[in-house]
Design an enzyme around this catalytic site. Sequence first.
Site, PDB file in Angstrom:
ATOM      1  N   HIS A 229      -1.873  -0.489   6.401  1.00  0.00           N
ATOM      2  CA  HIS A 229      -1.159   0.725   6.867  1.00  0.00           C
ATOM      3  C   HIS A 229      -1.853   1.924   6.215  1.00  0.00           C
ATOM      4  CE1 HIS A 229       1.969   3.183   8.428  1.00  0.00           C
ATOM      5  NE2 HIS A 229       3.012   2.810   7.699  1.00  0.00           N
ATOM      6  N   HIS A 268      -5.321  -1.003  16.109  1.00  0.00           N
ATOM      7  CA  HIS A 268      -3.968  -0.472  16.001  1.00  0.00           C
ATOM      8  C   HIS A 268      -3.049  -1.340  16.823  1.00  0.00           C
ATOM      9  CE1 HIS A 268      -0.682   2.410  15.906  1.00  0.00           C
ATOM     10  NE2 HIS A 268      -1.315   2.941  14.882  1.00  0.00           N
ATOM     11  N   ASP A 319      -7.090   6.668  10.283  1.00  0.00           N
ATOM     12  CA  ASP A 319      -7.620   6.522   8.926  1.00  0.00           C
ATOM     13  C   ASP A 319      -9.145   6.539   8.872  1.00  0.00           C
ATOM     14  OD1 ASP A 319      -5.280   6.406   7.449  1.00  0.00           O
ATOM     15  OD2 ASP A 319      -4.910   4.358   8.128  1.00  0.00           O
TER      16      ASP A 319
END
Length: 383
Positions: A229, A268, A319
């Site tokens: 995460h 994802h 990210d």
Amino acid sequence: MIREKAGDFKFSRGLEGVSAAISSITQINGEEGVLIYRGIPIEVMAEKSSYEETSYFLIYGELPTKKELGGFTEELKEYRKLNSKEKDYITKLPKEGHPMDALKTCVSYLGMEDPPPPGEKQTIEGFLKNGKKIIAKIPSFVAAFNRVRNDKEIVPADDSLSHAGNFLWMLRGEKPSEEAEKILDLAIVLHADHGMNASTFSCYVTSSTLSDMYSTIVSGIGTLRGPLHGGANERVVAMLEEIGSPDKAEGYILNALKEHKKIMGFGHRVYKAYDPRAKILKDYAKKLSEERNLIATAIEVEEVMLGKLSDKGIYPNVDFYSGFAYKSIGIPTDFYTPIFAISRVAGWVAHAVEYRKRNRIFRPRAIYHGPINIQYTPIEERE
Ligand code: COA
């Protein structure tokens, strides 16, 4: 002994494809790579809004008037000041600990300093007030911990600065440039909410027991910390530095994939297309960041990954490029995930408050798949 059969309940590994709540906060179309906060596309929010306004919008559901935004901003400014007991507490934390652990501990402390009433007695207003206090205090805790671990004085909050600007000021003790403040503000607008992600789900579960806002947010911080995460952004920069240059990217990635390793910053659960937040941050990184070699390496990694895995719906996620924004304004690598928390706390609070209005405790089942009819053998007779 009763043995539950797999057919007794619906089961989805990792709750894939399961809706756990009805919410009017954030809409995501994973097939087309679309992210919308309360009806407004993320690209518009990124260009036009600020973190303070975005938080208000996520929490209250409507864009604030000037007066409302002014009042909300003032409230956050008041709450973000650290009192002497809080400062003292931060100086006693182990300096070698991870900043996410420091943050978790500080939010717990905050809940003990001003204990909320038991859940069944707590009003929505009180629950939200605690949430606003946490939104305001989290950046101060993160910045103060950085000062303390570097043997520096904690910097007092500056009322003339925005949420993002004040964090940079408290982190470094120098007024941030307009550009640094803008970059951080953009990054935290982009990360402020993302529907039912893992950390927000943790917040839902904790809050659904009628627990307090401090415990709710501590659950979110603990969940965000993991590398699958929010912890991915730190590892992306470490990976790109390890690769070293664009010409080494292909060999590194093919080797890692052969060993069935996950490449951080890709994939994802919801997006099976390019994450729109990654697009915005990539454009920024290409235009502004001075880390030219690192960016060229990232772009090469992306090309290799898309060539290999885009048909499986694996693209860069938020990210992959967020680290460039933080690196360009001199933020230490182990502060990337705390900055994610500084941002996502607005979403956590908004969801907890929304769900509290029509609360029902989360209580799923696990399908028992284990031994049955086992005899209890006294310890003396066990081999
Ligand atoms: N690198 C390589 N392969 C990946 C991958 C990655 N980053 N992400 C997913 N895959 C592959 C898996 O190996 C799996 O392949 P298989 O079907 O051949 O076994 C398939 O894609 C599905 O992956 P899975 O882990 O089951 O997907 P998920 O929906 O459970 O997990 C993530 C989603 C985000 C946890 C996952 O993509 C991941 O671990 N990414 C890296 C961490 C990261 O960047 N996290 C930040 C998210 S914002």
